[in-house]
Design a protein around this motif. Structure first.
Motif, PDB file in Angstrom:
ATOM      1  N   TYR A 298       0.851  -1.184   0.000  1.00 47.37           N
ATOM      2  CA  TYR A 298       0.000   0.000   0.000  1.00 47.37           C
ATOM      3  C   TYR A 298       0.887   1.235   0.000  1.00 47.37           C
ATOM      4  N   VAL A 299       0.333   2.342  -0.474  1.00 49.62           N
ATOM      5  CA  VAL A 299       1.049   3.614  -0.504  1.00 49.62           C
ATOM      6  C   VAL A 299       0.259   4.637   0.310  1.00 49.62           C
ATOM      7  N   THR A 300       0.966   5.649   0.796  1.00 48.98           N
ATOM      8  CA  THR A 300       0.363   6.671   1.651  1.00 48.98           C
ATOM      9  C   THR A 300       0.319   8.005   0.916  1.00 48.98           C
ATOM     10  N   VAL A 301      -0.820   8.694   1.024  1.00 48.13           N
ATOM     11  CA  VAL A 301      -0.994  10.006   0.407  1.00 48.13           C
ATOM     12  C   VAL A 301      -0.829  11.080   1.480  1.00 48.13           C
ATOM     13  N   TYR A 302       0.179  11.926   1.327  1.00 41.47           N
ATOM     14  CA  TYR A 302       0.387  13.066   2.222  1.00 41.47           C
ATOM     15  C   TYR A 302       1.280  14.073   1.518  1.00 41.47           C
ATOM     16  N   PRO A 303       0.918  15.351   1.529  1.00 43.09           N
ATOM     17  CA  PRO A 303      -0.295  15.927   2.123  1.00 43.09           C
ATOM     18  C   PRO A 303      -1.507  15.743   1.218  1.00 43.09           C
ATOM     19  N   LEU A 304      -2.685  15.767   1.839  1.00 40.38           N
ATOM     20  CA  LEU A 304      -3.930  15.609   1.091  1.00 40.38           C
ATOM     21  C   LEU A 304      -4.413  16.925   0.487  1.00 40.38           C
ATOM     22  N   GLY A 305      -4.018  18.025   1.088  1.00 38.85           N
ATOM     23  CA  GLY A 305      -4.529  19.319   0.648  1.00 38.85           C
ATOM     24  C   GLY A 305      -5.757  19.733   1.428  1.00 38.85           C
ATOM     25  N   ARG A 306      -6.240  20.942   1.133  1.00 36.29           N
ATOM     26  CA  ARG A 306      -7.361  21.508   1.881  1.00 36.29           C
ATOM     27  C   ARG A 306      -8.635  21.650   1.052  1.00 36.29           C
ATOM     28  N   ASP A 307      -8.609  21.201  -0.181  1.00 41.26           N
ATOM     29  CA  ASP A 307      -9.845  21.248  -0.964  1.00 41.26           C
ATOM     30  C   ASP A 307      -9.900  20.017  -1.864  1.00 41.26           C
ATOM     31  N   PRO A 308     -11.089  19.669  -2.361  1.00 40.08           N
ATOM     32  CA  PRO A 308     -11.243  18.442  -3.135  1.00 40.08           C
ATOM     33  C   PRO A 308     -10.350  18.369  -4.366  1.00 40.08           C
ATOM     34  N   ASP A 309     -10.132  19.483  -5.046  1.00 38.21           N
ATOM     35  CA  ASP A 309      -9.285  19.445  -6.242  1.00 38.21           C
ATOM     36  C   ASP A 309      -7.842  19.081  -5.891  1.00 38.21           C
ATOM     37  N   GLU A 310      -7.320  19.683  -4.814  1.00 40.75           N
ATOM     38  CA  GLU A 310      -5.978  19.331  -4.355  1.00 40.75           C
ATOM     39  C   GLU A 310      -5.896  17.849  -4.018  1.00 40.75           C
ATOM     40  N   LEU A 311      -6.919  17.368  -3.350  1.00 43.44           N
ATOM     41  CA  LEU A 311      -6.951  15.964  -2.957  1.00 43.44           C
ATOM     42  C   LEU A 311      -6.960  15.055  -4.183  1.00 43.44           C
ATOM     43  N   ARG A 312      -7.767  15.374  -5.171  1.00 47.98           N
ATOM     44  CA  ARG A 312      -7.826  14.543  -6.372  1.00 47.98           C
ATOM     45  C   ARG A 312      -6.462  14.497  -7.072  1.00 47.98           C
TER      46      ARG A 312
ATOM     47  N   TYR B 189       1.419   4.609  -8.862  1.00 47.40           N
ATOM     48  CA  TYR B 189       2.001   3.381  -8.306  1.00 47.40           C
ATOM     49  C   TYR B 189       0.886   2.338  -8.206  1.00 47.40           C
ATOM     50  N   PRO B 190       1.071   1.164  -8.794  1.00 41.08           N
ATOM     51  CA  PRO B 190      -0.017   0.181  -8.846  1.00 41.08           C
ATOM     52  C   PRO B 190      -0.170  -0.601  -7.541  1.00 41.08           C
ATOM     53  N   ALA B 191      -0.380   0.113  -6.430  1.00 40.96           N
ATOM     54  CA  ALA B 191      -0.488  -0.536  -5.133  1.00 40.96           C
ATOM     55  C   ALA B 191      -1.866  -1.165  -4.945  1.00 40.96           C
ATOM     56  N   ARG B 192      -1.945  -2.076  -3.980  1.00 35.71           N
ATOM     57  CA  ARG B 192      -3.197  -2.765  -3.691  1.00 35.71           C
ATOM     58  C   ARG B 192      -4.144  -1.916  -2.837  1.00 35.71           C
ATOM     59  N   ALA B 193      -3.609  -0.915  -2.118  1.00 34.34           N
ATOM     60  CA  ALA B 193      -4.433  -0.097  -1.224  1.00 34.34           C
ATOM     61  C   ALA B 193      -3.777   1.264  -1.060  1.00 34.34           C
ATOM     62  N   ILE B 194      -4.562   2.224  -0.557  1.00 33.85           N
ATOM     63  CA  ILE B 194      -4.084   3.595  -0.363  1.00 33.85           C
ATOM     64  C   ILE B 194      -4.443   4.052   1.040  1.00 33.85           C
TER      65      ILE B 194
ATOM     66  N   GLY C 211     -13.014   5.101  -6.283  1.00 36.91           N
ATOM     67  CA  GLY C 211     -13.934   4.036  -6.656  1.00 36.91           C
ATOM     68  C   GLY C 211     -14.202   3.089  -5.505  1.00 36.91           C
ATOM     69  N   ASP C 212     -15.159   2.214  -5.700  1.00 35.64           N
ATOM     70  CA  ASP C 212     -15.609   1.332  -4.625  1.00 35.64           C
ATOM     71  C   ASP C 212     -14.641   0.202  -4.303  1.00 35.64           C
ATOM     72  N   ASP C 213     -13.781  -0.160  -5.244  1.00 31.10           N
ATOM     73  CA  ASP C 213     -12.980  -1.370  -5.067  1.00 31.10           C
ATOM     74  C   ASP C 213     -11.622  -1.137  -4.406  1.00 31.10           C
ATOM     75  N   MET C 214     -11.181   0.109  -4.326  1.00 30.13           N
ATOM     76  CA  MET C 214      -9.861   0.385  -3.756  1.00 30.13           C
ATOM     77  C   MET C 214      -9.930   0.435  -2.227  1.00 30.13           C
ATOM     78  N   PRO C 215      -9.208  -0.441  -1.526  1.00 31.86           N
ATOM     79  CA  PRO C 215      -9.159  -0.336  -0.065  1.00 31.86           C
ATOM     80  C   PRO C 215      -8.517   0.985   0.359  1.00 31.86           C
ATOM     81  N   ILE C 216      -9.124   1.633   1.358  1.00 37.93           N
ATOM     82  CA  ILE C 216      -8.612   2.900   1.883  1.00 37.93           C
ATOM     83  C   ILE C 216      -8.424   2.766   3.393  1.00 37.93           C
ATOM     84  N   MET C 217      -7.275   3.230   3.872  1.00 44.03           N
ATOM     85  CA  MET C 217      -7.017   3.332   5.297  1.00 44.03           C
ATOM     86  C   MET C 217      -6.864   4.807   5.651  1.00 44.03           C
ATOM     87  N   LEU C 218      -7.060   5.154   6.923  1.00 45.74           N
ATOM     88  CA  LEU C 218      -6.929   6.541   7.357  1.00 45.74           C
ATOM     89  C   LEU C 218      -5.924   6.618   8.511  1.00 45.74           C
TER      90      LEU C 218
END
Length: 376
Positions: free
Chosen positions: A137-151, A160-165, A192-199
C-alpha cells in the motif's frame, strides 16, 4: 568471526523545507563490522547524533553502558544473547525510547550480517520463507485543503499500482469537520468502490468523544482501518473505541519494547499492530511483538516510511509470517528513498513487492549516494 566496530552514518538531503516530517531526507544508518571483512547494515528513524552517543558512550556502570563497548569482540551470530545483553546493560537509561532505537538498528545489522555469513536471506533465517511477494500500500500526504488538491494528490499516488491507499490527515481535520467529511467522501468517490482505503489520523484527536463525529463517515466510506487516532499516552481513548466497528491500528507513532505494547493488548485496544522494526528491537523485537499478536489474534502490519533498507527488512519479516500482510511502500521524493541501494524495490504490476532473494537483507548500498549525502 568477531565484531570489530560499529559505525553510525548520518545522511542528509535538502528537501527545501525548514523542518521536514519525511524521515527519508535525514537518515541514520548503522553498520556492524567484523574481522572477517563482512559487515551488516541497518536503518533507524531516529536522531543520528543521539544514536551515535548511545553506541559510542563509555561504560559508567554495568547498567549504564554504550553499545559498542558491549559488543566489540563478541560473536555476531548469537543474536538473541547479544540483544538481551544490550537491553540488560542499558537498563538504567534504556528499556524504552531511543535506546531501543539504537538496539533495533544493531539487531537488524546483525541479522543482515548473519545472512551474509550463511549465504541465506533473512526470511529463511527467521524460520521459513512462506511468501515470495507481499501486497503493498502507498500513503498520500499531504492531502490538501480542498477536493481538487486531494484529487491531484490521489492521481499522483495512483501512478504506483499498489493494492491499497492510506490517507494521512492534517490537524485541521479535528476542527474543520465539514471539510474533513467532504475530503473523505471525495477520496472514496475518486478512488472508486474497489480500492481499499485506510486513514492515518496521526494522533490528531484528543479522546474518543473528539472523534465520534467522524466514525459514521468512516463506515460509509468503508475505511479498512483507522490508524493512530490518539496519543499513545491515552490508552483509555483507545479502549473507548473497542466497539466502534472500525479496526484500530496502534503503535506506529512510537511504541518500542514489547513490554510497552502489553497494556494495549491486555486492554483489547489493538486490532492491527504497526511496529516499526527500527524502534521495537529489530528482527528480534519484531518476533516478540509477533508472539503477542499471535496470542491475541491481532494482525501485524509493519510501519515503514523509510528507505529500501527498512522496506527490505519488512519484506523479509512478512515473508516468514503465515498470513500475507501489507508492506508500506514509501513514495517520498527524497533522493535517499530511490538511490540509496543499487537495485531499489519497485512495485509489480499486480500491486505486490518481491521479497529480496540475496543473502541477509539482499541489498547493496550505493557508494556514490553514501558519499554525496553523508554528513561529516
Amino acid at each position: 568471526m568477531k565484531i570489530t566496530d560499529i559505525d553510525v552514518i548520518e545522511l542528509k538531503a535538502d528537501s527545501g523545507r525548514a523542518l521536514d516530517l519525511d524521515p527519508t531526507y535525514h537518515c541514520c544508518l548503522v553498520r556492524v563490522m567484523t574481522d572477517s571483512g563482512l559487515s551488516g547494515i541497518a536503518e533507524v528513524d531516529s536522531v543520528p547524533s543521539v544514536i551515535r552517543a548511545i553506541v559510542e558512550a563509555p561504560a559508567k556502570t554495568s547498567t549504564l553502558m554504550g553499545l559498542k563497548a558491549l559488543l566489540v569482540g563478541e560473536d555476531p551470530g548469537d543474536i538473541r544473547r547479544l540483544w538481551d545483553r544490550m537491553y540488560q546493560h542499558t537498563s538504567y537509561y534504556g528499556r524504552r525510547g531511543v535506546v531501543l532505537h539504537a538496539i533495533s538498528a544493531i539487531d537488524m545489522a546483525l541479522w543482515d550480517l548473519k545472512g551474509k555469513a550463511e549465504g541465506q536471506p533473512i526470511a529463511e533465517l527467521l524460520g521459513q520463507r512462506r511468501h515470495d511477494a507481499l501486497p503493498a500500500y502507498v500513503t498520500v500526504y499531504p492531502l490538501g485543503r480542498d477536493p481538487d488538491e486531494l484529487r491531484r494528490a490521489l492521481d499522483r499516488t495512483r501512478a504506483y499500482p499498489a493494492r491499497a491507499i492510506k490517507l494521512a490527515i492534517d490537524g485541521f481535520w479535528r476542527e474543520e469537520r465539514a471539510l474533513a467529511q467532504r475530503l473523505l467522501l471525495t477520496a472514496r468517490e475518486h478512488l472508486g468502490d474497489d480500492m481499499p482505503i485506510m486513514l492515518d489520523a496521526t494522533a490528531t484527536f484528543h479522546d474518543a468523544a473528539d472523534i465520534q463525529w467522524l466514525l459514521p463517515v468512516l463506515k460509509d466510506c468503508r475505511i479498512d482501518w483507522l490508524e493512530a487516532p490518539f496519543s499513545l499516552d491515552n490508552l483509555a481513548a483507545f479502549e473507548a473505541l473497542k466497539n466502534a466497528g472500525i479496526p484500530v491500528a496502534v503503535g506506529d507513532t512510537g511504541l518500542t519494547a514489547s513490554a510497552e505494547w502489553e497494556p494495549y493488548f491486555a486492554a483489547g485496544a489493538i486490532d492491527i499492530a504497526q511496529p516499526d522494526i527500527g524502534w521495537v528491537g529489530g528482527f528480534t523485537g519484531m518476533n516478540d511483538i509477533a508472539t503477542l499478536c499471535d496470542h491475541h489474534g491481532t494482525r501485524l502490519v509493519p510501519h515503514g516510511w523509510n528507505t529500501d533498507i527498512t522496506l527490505s527488512a519488512n519484506l523479509h519479516f512478512l515473508a516468514a509470517r503465515a498470513t500475507p500482510e501489507y508492506a508500506e511502500f514509501s513514495t517520498s521524493d527524497s533522493p535517499l528513498r530511490w538511490a540509496l541501494v543499487k537495485e531499489p524495490r519497485s512495485l509489480e504490476p499486480d500491486g505486490t513487492l518481491r521479497v529480496p532473494e540475496g543473502p541477509g537483507l539482499g541489498i547493496d548500498l550505493d557508494d556514490d549516494t553514501l558519499t554525496r549525502y553523508r554528513v561529516a
